[in-house]
Design an enzyme around this catalytic site. Structure first.
Site, mmCIF file in Angstrom:
data_model
loop_
_atom_site.group_PDB
_atom_site.id
_atom_site.type_symbol
_atom_site.label_atom_id
_atom_site.label_comp_id
_atom_site.label_asym_id
_atom_site.label_seq_id
_atom_site.Cartn_x
_atom_site.Cartn_y
_atom_site.Cartn_z
ATOM 1 N N THR A 149 0.842 -1.210 0.000
ATOM 2 C CA THR A 149 0.000 0.000 0.000
ATOM 3 C C THR A 149 0.874 1.256 0.000
ATOM 4 O O THR A 149 0.508 2.265 -0.601
ATOM 5 C CB THR A 149 -0.984 0.024 1.194
ATOM 6 O OG1 THR A 149 -0.241 -0.125 2.404
ATOM 7 C CG2 THR A 149 -2.023 -1.068 1.088
ATOM 8 N N GLN A 159 1.433 -13.350 -1.299
ATOM 9 C CA GLN A 159 0.092 -13.409 -1.897
ATOM 10 C C GLN A 159 -0.044 -12.323 -2.948
ATOM 11 O O GLN A 159 -1.055 -12.242 -3.628
ATOM 12 C CB GLN A 159 -0.971 -13.199 -0.813
ATOM 13 C CG GLN A 159 -0.912 -14.235 0.286
ATOM 14 C CD GLN A 159 -1.788 -13.832 1.468
ATOM 15 O OE1 GLN A 159 -2.995 -14.050 1.463
ATOM 16 N NE2 GLN A 159 -1.187 -13.253 2.481
ATOM 17 N N VAL A 191 0.662 -9.976 -6.275
ATOM 18 C CA VAL A 191 0.810 -10.286 -7.695
ATOM 19 C C VAL A 191 1.565 -9.161 -8.408
ATOM 20 O O VAL A 191 1.581 -9.091 -9.629
ATOM 21 C CB VAL A 191 -0.592 -10.483 -8.334
ATOM 22 C CG1 VAL A 191 -1.279 -11.717 -7.773
ATOM 23 C CG2 VAL A 191 -1.491 -9.256 -8.119
ATOM 24 N N HIS A 200 -0.304 -16.445 -5.648
ATOM 25 C CA HIS A 200 -1.472 -16.042 -6.444
ATOM 26 C C HIS A 200 -1.093 -15.551 -7.826
ATOM 27 O O HIS A 200 -1.881 -14.858 -8.476
ATOM 28 C CB HIS A 200 -2.280 -14.989 -5.670
ATOM 29 C CG HIS A 200 -2.820 -15.512 -4.368
ATOM 30 N ND1 HIS A 200 -3.200 -14.721 -3.329
ATOM 31 C CD2 HIS A 200 -3.035 -16.792 -3.950
ATOM 32 C CE1 HIS A 200 -3.633 -15.484 -2.324
ATOM 33 N NE2 HIS A 200 -3.536 -16.729 -2.683
ATOM 34 N N CYS A 259 -3.371 -17.761 -21.348
ATOM 35 C CA CYS A 259 -4.591 -18.146 -22.066
ATOM 36 C C CYS A 259 -5.302 -19.243 -21.295
ATOM 37 O O CYS A 259 -4.684 -20.241 -20.905
ATOM 38 C CB CYS A 259 -4.242 -18.637 -23.472
ATOM 39 S SG CYS A 259 -5.656 -19.408 -24.290
ATOM 40 N N CYS A 280 -6.486 -15.125 -27.509
ATOM 41 C CA CYS A 280 -5.202 -15.811 -27.670
ATOM 42 C C CYS A 280 -4.874 -15.937 -29.167
ATOM 43 O O CYS A 280 -5.714 -16.391 -29.955
ATOM 44 C CB CYS A 280 -5.282 -17.186 -27.027
ATOM 45 S SG CYS A 280 -3.797 -18.178 -27.279
ATOM 46 N N CYS A 306 -4.821 -20.048 -29.938
ATOM 47 C CA CYS A 306 -6.025 -20.906 -29.957
ATOM 48 C C CYS A 306 -7.329 -20.119 -29.952
ATOM 49 O O CYS A 306 -8.413 -20.711 -29.983
ATOM 50 C CB CYS A 306 -5.989 -21.880 -28.776
ATOM 51 S SG CYS A 306 -6.400 -21.106 -27.210
ATOM 52 N N SER A 341 -4.117 -9.823 6.096
ATOM 53 C CA SER A 341 -5.173 -10.101 7.071
ATOM 54 C C SER A 341 -5.118 -11.569 7.501
ATOM 55 O O SER A 341 -5.794 -11.966 8.441
ATOM 56 C CB SER A 341 -6.536 -9.779 6.454
ATOM 57 O OG SER A 341 -6.707 -10.504 5.247
ATOM 58 N N ASN A 366 1.368 -6.096 11.255
ATOM 59 C CA ASN A 366 0.213 -5.637 10.472
ATOM 60 C C ASN A 366 -0.413 -4.409 11.143
ATOM 61 O O ASN A 366 -0.142 -4.140 12.315
ATOM 62 C CB ASN A 366 -0.834 -6.762 10.350
ATOM 63 C CG ASN A 366 -1.764 -6.568 9.165
ATOM 64 O OD1 ASN A 366 -1.318 -6.223 8.066
ATOM 65 N ND2 ASN A 366 -3.057 -6.771 9.358
HETATM 66 P P1 NAD Z 1 -5.752 -8.030 2.667
HETATM 67 O O1 NAD Z 1 -6.254 -6.913 1.814
HETATM 68 O O2 NAD Z 1 -6.710 -9.074 3.090
HETATM 69 O O3 NAD Z 1 -5.068 -7.480 3.993
HETATM 70 C C1 NAD Z 1 -4.092 -6.485 3.958
HETATM 71 C C2 NAD Z 1 -3.766 -6.118 5.418
HETATM 72 O O4 NAD Z 1 -2.702 -5.179 5.406
HETATM 73 C C3 NAD Z 1 -4.937 -5.463 6.157
HETATM 74 O O5 NAD Z 1 -5.120 -6.129 7.398
HETATM 75 C C4 NAD Z 1 -4.484 -4.001 6.345
HETATM 76 O O6 NAD Z 1 -4.923 -3.458 7.571
HETATM 77 C C5 NAD Z 1 -2.977 -4.147 6.342
HETATM 78 N N1 NAD Z 1 -2.264 -2.964 5.870
HETATM 79 C C6 NAD Z 1 -2.464 -2.284 4.708
HETATM 80 N N2 NAD Z 1 -1.554 -1.286 4.579
HETATM 81 C C7 NAD Z 1 -0.780 -1.329 5.695
HETATM 82 C C8 NAD Z 1 0.330 -0.560 6.148
HETATM 83 N N3 NAD Z 1 0.836 0.439 5.424
HETATM 84 N N4 NAD Z 1 0.889 -0.878 7.359
HETATM 85 C C9 NAD Z 1 0.373 -1.883 8.121
HETATM 86 N N5 NAD Z 1 -0.657 -2.665 7.716
HETATM 87 C C10 NAD Z 1 -1.232 -2.394 6.520
HETATM 88 O O7 NAD Z 1 -4.516 -8.601 1.897
HETATM 89 P P2 NAD Z 1 -4.067 -10.094 1.722
HETATM 90 O O8 NAD Z 1 -4.076 -10.751 3.055
HETATM 91 O O9 NAD Z 1 -2.830 -10.057 0.945
HETATM 92 O O10 NAD Z 1 -5.187 -10.718 0.788
HETATM 93 C C11 NAD Z 1 -5.617 -10.017 -0.359
HETATM 94 C C12 NAD Z 1 -5.577 -10.804 -1.641
HETATM 95 O O11 NAD Z 1 -5.640 -9.857 -2.678
HETATM 96 C C13 NAD Z 1 -4.311 -11.554 -1.836
HETATM 97 O O12 NAD Z 1 -4.686 -12.836 -2.109
HETATM 98 C C14 NAD Z 1 -3.623 -10.911 -3.031
HETATM 99 O O13 NAD Z 1 -3.456 -11.882 -4.040
HETATM 100 C C15 NAD Z 1 -4.559 -9.901 -3.579
HETATM 101 N N6 NAD Z 1 -4.052 -8.510 -3.700
HETATM 102 C C16 NAD Z 1 -2.778 -8.286 -4.099
HETATM 103 C C17 NAD Z 1 -2.313 -6.984 -4.208
HETATM 104 C C18 NAD Z 1 -0.877 -6.757 -4.628
HETATM 105 O O14 NAD Z 1 -0.320 -7.576 -5.351
HETATM 106 N N7 NAD Z 1 -0.233 -5.679 -4.171
HETATM 107 C C19 NAD Z 1 -3.151 -5.902 -3.915
HETATM 108 C C20 NAD Z 1 -4.480 -6.177 -3.518
HETATM 109 C C21 NAD Z 1 -4.910 -7.490 -3.420
#
Ligand code: NAD
Length: 252
Positions: free
Chosen positions: A27, A102, A104, A122, A130, A155, A158, A197, A221
């Site tokens: 983030t 997790q 991407v 993920h 494809c 694609c 195909c 989370s 977190n």
């Molecule tokens: P989630 O969205 O479920 O949880 C993210 C957690 O991070 C939250 O609890 C939030 O409070 C905390 N958080 C966010 N910014 C923060 C910061 N600056 N400092 C401290 N804590 C912070 O994320 P998840 O558990 O990864 O699951 C989401 C799914 O969505 C994953 O499976 C992933 O594949 C996908 N996703 C990926 C991206 C990416 O690649 N950057 C972005 C969004 C979603």
């Protein structure tokens, strides 16, 4: 932050750290998470529907919107932040066994990790796949076709539906990738779970798996997670402060 000093001591003494990351670590790079207070789904619960395989395959209009959204998605221009670099420093010091992510977004690799040490549970947005014949190629090739006017490029081999090489809801994870993550968890002496989370499975199972082999579990977190009961140290707060502090205090 007394916990952070104790946790740093475990990391300093470790030679096989596994890091498990979620959307929260990115983030600060400008990529919103899903379930945090400002998450995409927290603000717009309908967005979750667009992330399901069934809808993506069945709905051409949804795919057209998805391709347009990809053109200017922050995922493609984002740069790693201090948290990604803190973990890359652990790898440089040869303390890191693997990054299980997790995410991407490819930001761990961009921060300097050897791609072979990054287990992307993920998938990745940086490649397309494809659905019909599995052809995989750099996403940029597909985006160039969209820029050239193809609203829903199919694609070239195909004629199948092309998606990003990520795991959508309703899609099975890749068994070998899950196995690699669980094997890493079983061989670590410290697990640091950061910015997740810990409510998405099987990814979240990395935590109890590491705990079951006696690893110290550090959870960092901004809010409580679904796996806090397994934590030896809970570091609550902003990751951009916590993780660089943790990793620099852990310097041998
Ligand atoms: P989630 O969205 O479920 O949880 C993210 C957690 O991070 C939250 O609890 C939030 O409070 C905390 N958080 C966010 N910014 C923060 C910061 N600056 N400092 C401290 N804590 C912070 O994320 P998840 O558990 O990864 O699951 C989401 C799914 O969505 C994953 O499976 C992933 O594949 C996908 N996703 C990926 C991206 C990416 O690649 N950057 C972005 C969004 C979603």
């Amino acid at each position: 932050m007394s916990d952070v000093h104790e946790a740093a001591g475990w990391v300093r003494a470790a030679s096989r750290v596994v890091v498990l990351t979620g959307a929260g670590i990115s983030t600060d790079s400008g990529i919103p998470d899903f379930r945090g207070p400002n998450g995409l789904w927290t603000r717009n619960p309908d967005a979750e529907k667009a992330s399901t395989l069934q809808h993506y395959l069945a709905d051409g209009e949804l795919r057209k919107r998805a391709w347009q959204n990809r053109l200017d998605a922050p995922l493609f221009s984002a740069r790693p932040n201090a948290s990604h670099f803190a973990f890359a420093a652990l790898e440089e010091r040869e303390q890191l066994l693997a990054v299980v992510t997790q995410n991407v977004d490819g930001l761990h690799q961009a921060a300097g990790h050897d791609p072979r040490n990054v287990i992307e549970l993920h998938g990745t947005v940086h490649f397309s796949r494809c659905w019909g014949c599995n052809d995989r190629r750099p996403m940029e090739q597909m985006l160039n076709r969209v820029r050239a006017g193809e609203a829903d490029p199919e694609c070239e081999i195909c004629g199948g539906v092309v998606k990003s090489d990520t795991i959508l809801f309703g899609q099975n994870l890749v068994a070998d990738v899950i196995d690699a993550a669980m094997t890493a968890a079983e061989h670590c002496d410290v697990l640091i779970a950061a910015g997740s989370s810990l409510s998405v499975f099987p990814a979240a199972n990395v935590v109890p798996r590491a705990k079951s082999v006696g690893a110290k579990v550090i959870i960092a977190n901004g809010e409580p997670t679904g796996m806090d009961r397994f934590a030896d140290a809970l570091l609550l707060g902003q990751l951009a402060e916590i993780l660089p502090t943790l990793c620099s205090l852990a310097t041998p």
